[in-house]
Write an enzyme that holds these catalytic residues in place. Structure first.
Site, short mmCIF file in Angstrom:
data_model
loop_
_atom_site.label_atom_id
_atom_site.label_comp_id
_atom_site.label_asym_id
_atom_site.label_seq_id
_atom_site.Cartn_x
_atom_site.Cartn_y
_atom_site.Cartn_z
N LYS A 119 -29.13 93.83 119.41
CA LYS A 119 -30.07 93.12 120.30
C LYS A 119 -30.17 94.35 121.55
O LYS A 119 -31.35 94.53 121.88
CB LYS A 119 -29.68 92.02 121.00
CG LYS A 119 -29.58 90.68 119.87
CD LYS A 119 -31.13 90.81 119.15
CE LYS A 119 -30.94 89.78 118.10
NZ LYS A 119 -32.29 89.39 117.50
N ASN B 111 -37.41 86.80 103.84
CA ASN B 111 -36.55 87.27 102.32
C ASN B 111 -35.91 85.91 101.98
O ASN B 111 -35.06 85.89 101.16
CB ASN B 111 -36.21 88.30 102.18
CG ASN B 111 -34.76 88.41 103.09
OD1 ASN B 111 -34.76 87.37 103.95
ND2 ASN B 111 -34.16 89.44 103.02
N ASN C 2 -28.45 79.84 123.94
CA ASN C 2 -28.11 79.22 123.02
C ASN C 2 -28.86 78.25 122.51
O ASN C 2 -28.80 76.95 122.78
CB ASN C 2 -26.62 78.69 123.14
CG ASN C 2 -25.68 79.76 123.07
OD1 ASN C 2 -25.46 80.66 124.16
ND2 ASN C 2 -24.63 79.82 122.36
N TYR D 148 -23.46 92.32 116.65
CA TYR D 148 -24.65 91.60 116.84
C TYR D 148 -25.36 92.02 118.17
O TYR D 148 -26.54 92.47 118.16
CB TYR D 148 -24.42 90.07 116.52
CG TYR D 148 -25.42 89.37 117.11
CD1 TYR D 148 -25.47 88.64 118.60
CD2 TYR D 148 -26.74 89.09 116.44
CE1 TYR D 148 -26.38 87.92 119.01
CE2 TYR D 148 -27.98 88.38 116.85
CZ TYR D 148 -27.74 87.85 118.39
OH TYR D 148 -28.77 87.10 118.62
N VAL E 162 -11.95 74.39 118.15
CA VAL E 162 -12.67 75.09 119.29
C VAL E 162 -11.86 76.52 119.49
O VAL E 162 -10.64 76.66 119.15
CB VAL E 162 -12.16 74.29 120.51
CG1 VAL E 162 -12.48 74.87 121.68
CG2 VAL E 162 -13.01 72.95 120.38
N ASP F 48 -38.40 91.48 102.01
CA ASP F 48 -37.36 92.08 102.85
C ASP F 48 -38.02 93.16 103.81
O ASP F 48 -38.44 93.99 103.33
CB ASP F 48 -36.48 92.61 101.81
CG ASP F 48 -35.09 93.08 102.68
OD1 ASP F 48 -33.97 93.06 102.16
OD2 ASP F 48 -35.22 93.55 103.92
N ARG G 184 -12.24 83.40 119.43
CA ARG G 184 -13.05 84.12 118.29
C ARG G 184 -13.22 85.53 118.86
O ARG G 184 -13.90 85.70 119.86
CB ARG G 184 -14.14 83.41 118.16
CG ARG G 184 -15.18 83.98 117.11
CD ARG G 184 -16.24 82.99 116.67
NE ARG G 184 -17.32 83.04 117.81
CZ ARG G 184 -18.52 82.25 117.45
NH1 ARG G 184 -18.65 81.64 116.40
NH2 ARG G 184 -19.27 82.50 118.53
N SER H 182 -31.47 88.40 123.25
CA SER H 182 -30.40 87.54 123.22
C SER H 182 -29.76 87.84 124.55
O SER H 182 -29.52 88.96 124.87
CB SER H 182 -29.47 87.43 122.09
OG SER H 182 -28.28 86.92 122.31
C1 WQD Z 1 -20.86 79.22 121.39
C2 WQD Z 1 -19.49 78.84 121.62
C3 WQD Z 1 -17.74 79.64 120.48
C4 WQD Z 1 -18.17 77.60 116.82
C5 WQD Z 1 -25.13 82.28 119.68
C6 WQD Z 1 -25.74 83.11 118.43
C7 WQD Z 1 -26.66 84.29 119.16
C8 WQD Z 1 -27.43 84.21 120.20
C9 WQD Z 1 -26.51 83.42 121.34
C10 WQD Z 1 -29.73 83.75 120.04
C11 WQD Z 1 -18.41 80.02 121.51
C12 WQD Z 1 -17.65 78.29 120.39
C13 WQD Z 1 -18.36 78.06 117.97
C14 WQD Z 1 -17.23 76.77 116.45
C15 WQD Z 1 -16.40 76.93 118.62
N1 WQD Z 1 -28.35 83.37 119.84
N2 WQD Z 1 -17.45 77.96 118.93
N3 WQD Z 1 -16.37 76.53 117.42
O1 WQD Z 1 -21.53 82.96 119.92
O2 WQD Z 1 -22.77 82.08 122.21
O3 WQD Z 1 -24.17 83.07 120.20
O4 WQD Z 1 -25.83 82.20 120.65
O5 WQD Z 1 -30.04 84.84 120.00
O6 WQD Z 1 -27.51 84.34 117.88
O7 WQD Z 1 -24.93 83.20 117.64
O8 WQD Z 1 -23.01 80.93 119.99
O9 WQD Z 1 -22.76 78.48 118.95
O10 WQD Z 1 -21.52 80.53 117.81
O11 WQD Z 1 -20.65 79.98 120.11
O12 WQD Z 1 -15.49 76.76 119.47
O13 WQD Z 1 -16.92 76.13 115.33
O14 WQD Z 1 -18.75 77.93 120.92
O15 WQD Z 1 -16.54 80.22 120.52
O16 WQD Z 1 -17.46 79.92 122.74
P1 WQD Z 1 -22.76 82.42 120.48
P2 WQD Z 1 -22.05 80.01 119.09
#
Ligand code: WQD
Length: 351
Positions: A155, A33, A180, A151, A218, A59, A296, A126
């Site tokens: 899953k 969608n 990831n 999220y 970070v 959708d 975060r 995931s």
């Molecule tokens: C990775 C690390 C953040 C952004 C993702 C997907 C999820 C799943 C698993 C597939 C974390 C850090 C991030 C930034 C940062 N994928 N970070 N500054 O949260 O592990 O999950 O992979 O199914 O759908 O969202 O990935 O890339 O968001 O974060 O420091 O600006 O990078 O805190 O430690 P995440 P991410």
């Protein structure tokens, strides 16, 4: 030629999987969608494969519209379900939006799969289903901990719904737990196109490096890891894509021993946020402009995969290393900027 319906086919992993399926002789249709994607990546698919993939702009929360796709394509042999919201931080802020979108879509899709006796169903799961695991690397048998974000909960629930569905229906199912996904197709004609400010690490890095973002943050450097930043298993999106093709073929060849099987899709290498930044800097020659901020909410401290099962059972071979992930991501970011500059030059001026 088996026809596969890819949901979320205009998205990051969906578009890369469509290319891999087409290269392996499958016929593909997409449903998307475009709430979190655009048809821009369909152009990339066509340039790479030479094939124009039909996308149904539907959708999946609308059952009748979803059913109509199956009525029009009663020869769908497999469904690969990517379409879902996937930003950990956003899900903490908007839980109901995540539960409604991710769960209603899945249930509608499974009702259609049941009604049309679709033989195969592959689900985009995931590593977030492991929560904060007690031991790493995680195997498919590692007990799930409470999800750290809505999220991750969608899953975990999605997997449970599919396991229960598979127990009562003929459709053979596979759950693929991505770690990831990062990087871009080696042709640099496909890649990640986050709408708005990127939630994920690698697009945040590349958008900062190209100047779209003033500075990257970070999220936390006080974690109990080797350098204080979170640890993840970054894996090239094309390696993830190929695992989907192998999964469908595995089911077509009736090699599955159970009606619902689960596989970890990670490289087996843990990388911290600071190490990921360093790898990008080495590949791009750019000193990234970043600061360290607070943690975060919803973030898992450390997780990476034991991928033996996928390697041994699906015959999965990982082709790309961390530097190639960063190199393709960086080249893609530069291509998007060049395209935007061309598109902006082509926009009719208002005055
Ligand atoms: C990775 C690390 C953040 C952004 C993702 C997907 C999820 C799943 C698993 C597939 C974390 C850090 C991030 C930034 C940062 N994928 N970070 N500054 O949260 O592990 O999950 O992979 O199914 O759908 O969202 O990935 O890339 O968001 O974060 O420091 O600006 O990078 O805190 O430690 P995440 P991410």
């Amino acid at each position: 030629m088996a026809k596969i319906l890819v949901t979320g086919g205009c998205g990051y992993i969906g578009s890369h999987t469509i290319v891999d399926l087409l290269e392996n002789g499958f016929d593909v249709i997409s449903v998307d969608n475009n709430s979190r994607s655009s048809t821009y990546l369909l152009d990339g698919i066509q340039k790479i494969s030479g094939k124009k993939v039909k996308n149904y702009h539907v959708d999946l929360k609308n059952f009748d519209d979803t059913l109509a796709i199956f009525q029009e394509n009663d020869d769908i042999e497999g469904v690969i379900h990517f379409a879902a919201y996937k930003a950990v931080g956003e899900s903490v802020a908007e839980p109901l939006m995540y539960y409604e979108n991710n769960m209603f879509s899945l249930i509608n899709l499974l009702k259609c799969v049941k009604e049309f006796n679709v033989p195969y169903f592959v689900f985009s799961s995931s590593c977030t289903v492991y929560g904060n695991p007690d031991e790493i690397p995680v195997t498919e048998q590692t007990p799930e901990k409470p999800a750290e974000s809505p999220y991750g909960a969608t899953k975990q629930m999605g997997e449970r719904i599919i396991r229960d569905f598979a127990a009562q229906n003929k459709t053979a199912c596979i759950l693929l737990r991505y770690f990831n996904p990062v990087g871009a197709h080696p042709s640099i004609l496909l890649g990640e196109l986050p709408l708005g400010k990127p939630a994920n690490l690698v697009p945040a890095i590349t958008q900062t490096a190209i100047g779209k973002l003033p500075q990257m943050k970070v999220f936390g450097s006080d974690y109990p890891t080797r350098d204080g930043s979170c640890l993840r298993d970054y894996i090239h999106v094309s390696d993830i894509a190929n695992a989907h093709t192998l999964s469908v073929q595995y089911l077509i060849d009736k090699k599955n021993k159970h009606n619902c099987e689960t596989f970890n899709l990670g490289t087996g290498n843990g990388v911290t946020v600071f190490e990921a930044i360093k790898a990008f800097e080495e590949v791009s020659g750019i000193n990234l402009n970043y600061t360290v901020g607070p943690r975060r909410p919803g973030d898992v401290i450390a997780v990476y995969a034991n991928n033996d099962l996928a390697v041994k059972t699906l015959g999965w071979k990982i082709k790309y290393n961390l530097k190639e992930m960063m190199d393709t991501a960086w080249k893609w970011e530069q291509k998007v900027k060049a395209d935007e500059e061309i598109l902006n030059r082509q926009k009719p001026s208002l005055n």
